[in-house]
Design an enzyme around this catalytic site. Structure first.
Site, PDB file in Angstrom:
ATOM      1  N   ASN A  63     -21.647 -23.586  16.219  1.00 36.58           N
ATOM      2  CA  ASN A  63     -21.726 -24.480  17.383  1.00 36.58           C
ATOM      3  C   ASN A  63     -20.817 -23.972  18.499  1.00 36.58           C
ATOM      4  OD1 ASN A  63     -19.703 -25.306  15.505  1.00 36.58           O
ATOM      5  ND2 ASN A  63     -19.571 -27.337  16.403  1.00 36.58           N
ATOM      6  N   GLU A  65     -19.292 -25.413  21.971  1.00 38.13           N
ATOM      7  CA  GLU A  65     -19.109 -26.643  22.758  1.00 38.13           C
ATOM      8  C   GLU A  65     -18.756 -26.344  24.204  1.00 38.13           C
ATOM      9  OE1 GLU A  65     -16.464 -29.137  20.461  1.00 38.13           O
ATOM     10  OE2 GLU A  65     -18.070 -29.509  18.994  1.00 38.13           O
ATOM     11  N   CYS A  74     -25.770 -26.750  19.097  1.00 39.84           N
ATOM     12  CA  CYS A  74     -25.565 -26.741  17.648  1.00 39.84           C
ATOM     13  C   CYS A  74     -25.769 -25.351  17.062  1.00 39.84           C
ATOM     14  CB  CYS A  74     -26.556 -27.671  16.969  1.00 39.84           C
ATOM     15  SG  CYS A  74     -26.375 -29.388  17.412  1.00 39.84           S
ATOM     16  N   GLU A  76     -27.438 -24.547  14.357  1.00 35.80           N
ATOM     17  CA  GLU A  76     -28.801 -24.280  13.873  1.00 35.80           C
ATOM     18  C   GLU A  76     -29.688 -23.741  14.987  1.00 35.80           C
ATOM     19  OE1 GLU A  76     -26.960 -26.989  13.469  1.00 35.80           O
ATOM     20  OE2 GLU A  76     -27.670 -28.248  11.830  1.00 35.80           O
ATOM     21  N   CYS A 114     -29.297 -32.241  13.460  1.00 35.75           N
ATOM     22  CA  CYS A 114     -29.482 -33.339  14.414  1.00 35.75           C
ATOM     23  C   CYS A 114     -30.957 -33.386  14.844  1.00 35.75           C
ATOM     24  CB  CYS A 114     -28.568 -33.150  15.626  1.00 35.75           C
ATOM     25  SG  CYS A 114     -29.187 -31.949  16.819  1.00 35.75           S
ATOM     26  N   CYS A 117     -32.242 -30.319  16.687  1.00 34.80           N
ATOM     27  CA  CYS A 117     -32.385 -29.156  15.800  1.00 34.80           C
ATOM     28  C   CYS A 117     -33.581 -29.324  14.871  1.00 34.80           C
ATOM     29  CB  CYS A 117     -31.105 -28.930  15.011  1.00 34.80           C
ATOM     30  SG  CYS A 117     -29.782 -28.293  16.063  1.00 34.80           S
TER      31      CYS A 117
HETATM   32  N1  THU Z   1     -23.321 -29.842  15.207  1.00 34.14           N
HETATM   33  C1  THU Z   1     -24.007 -28.738  14.792  1.00 34.14           C
HETATM   34  O1  THU Z   1     -23.718 -27.614  15.218  1.00 34.14           O
HETATM   35  N2  THU Z   1     -24.998 -28.907  13.896  1.00 34.14           N
HETATM   36  C2  THU Z   1     -25.317 -30.103  13.308  1.00 34.14           C
HETATM   37  O2  THU Z   1     -26.222 -30.162  12.488  1.00 34.14           O
HETATM   38  C3  THU Z   1     -24.587 -31.312  13.666  1.00 34.14           C
HETATM   39  C4  THU Z   1     -23.641 -31.187  14.790  1.00 34.14           C
HETATM   40  C5  THU Z   1     -22.209 -29.663  16.149  1.00 34.14           C
HETATM   41  C6  THU Z   1     -22.413 -30.223  17.516  1.00 34.14           C
HETATM   42  C7  THU Z   1     -20.978 -30.451  17.964  1.00 34.14           C
HETATM   43  O3  THU Z   1     -20.455 -29.227  18.453  1.00 34.14           O
HETATM   44  C8  THU Z   1     -20.253 -30.780  16.683  1.00 34.14           C
HETATM   45  O4  THU Z   1     -21.070 -30.310  15.627  1.00 34.14           O
HETATM   46  C9  THU Z   1     -19.965 -32.260  16.497  1.00 34.14           C
HETATM   47  O5  THU Z   1     -21.105 -33.012  16.613  1.00 34.14           O
END
Ligand code: THU
Length: 162
Positions: A63, A65, A74, A76, A114, A117
């Site tokens: 991920n 941010e 994310c 994925e 999520c 994704c």
């Molecule tokens: N996140 C992912 O990378 N994949 C997921 O399946 C769930 C959430 C990340 C998004 C954000 O950077 C952090 O996790 C918290 O939500």
């Protein structure tokens, strides 16, 4: 007359990490390594994802941010986009997902993809007409295995022409 009701089930298989085949174990290991490189200064939630393609290549991402939170992406989606961007003709066959909180170096949090994704995984399943097996590491070193995104995204939006 009673209204018609529809019930759906979700099938996940839970296995010990050691029960997985070597390819899946190594995919989880790639996802773990990717999680360690996550850029998650706001959530402190480190996620790694690794995609195995049918040509044997593996692409991993994490991920990323942003101070403007919705800009963050994310693991994925980045892993799938990375793989498909470089190998557009290769089918993704497996996707491993690993996550942990920054303050808990050895305990993994089981995360399911999520909503965005899920839709993204669906896109590649539809394109290649093949389900993508999803492997999720749990806190007790076990793995949840789903045959494909339909286990997480029933009634998904699939085709503009239907
Ligand atoms: N996140 C992912 O990378 N994949 C997921 O399946 C769930 C959430 C990340 C998004 C954000 O950077 C952090 O996790 C918290 O939500």
């Amino acid at each position: 007359m009673a209204p018609k009701k529809t019930y759906i089930t979700c099938e996940l298989t839970e296995l010990d990490l050691s029960e997985l085949d070597a390819t899946s174990q190594s995919l989880i290991s790639e996802a773990k390594q990717a999680a360690e490189r996550a850029y998650a200064p706001y959530s402190q939630f480190l996620v790694g994802a690794a995609v195995l393609l049918n040509n044997g290549k593996v692409f991993a991402a994490n991920n990323q941010e942003n101070v403007s939170f919705p800009v963050g992406t994310c693991a994925e989606r980045l892993a799938l986009g990375y793989a498909h961007g470089l190998e557009p003709d290769a089918k993704p066959v497996k996707l491993a997902i690993v996550a942990r909180r920054a303050e808990e170096p050895t305990r993994f949090a089981a995360v399911t993809p999520c909503g965005m994704c899920r839709q993204c995984i669906s896109e590649y399943e539809v394109k290649f007409k093949q389900e993508i097996e999803i492997l999720i590491l749990t806190p007790n070193q076990r793995v949840l295995v789903a045959d494909g995104i339909r286990q997480f995204l029933p009634f998904k939006f699939e085709d503009l022409n239907h």
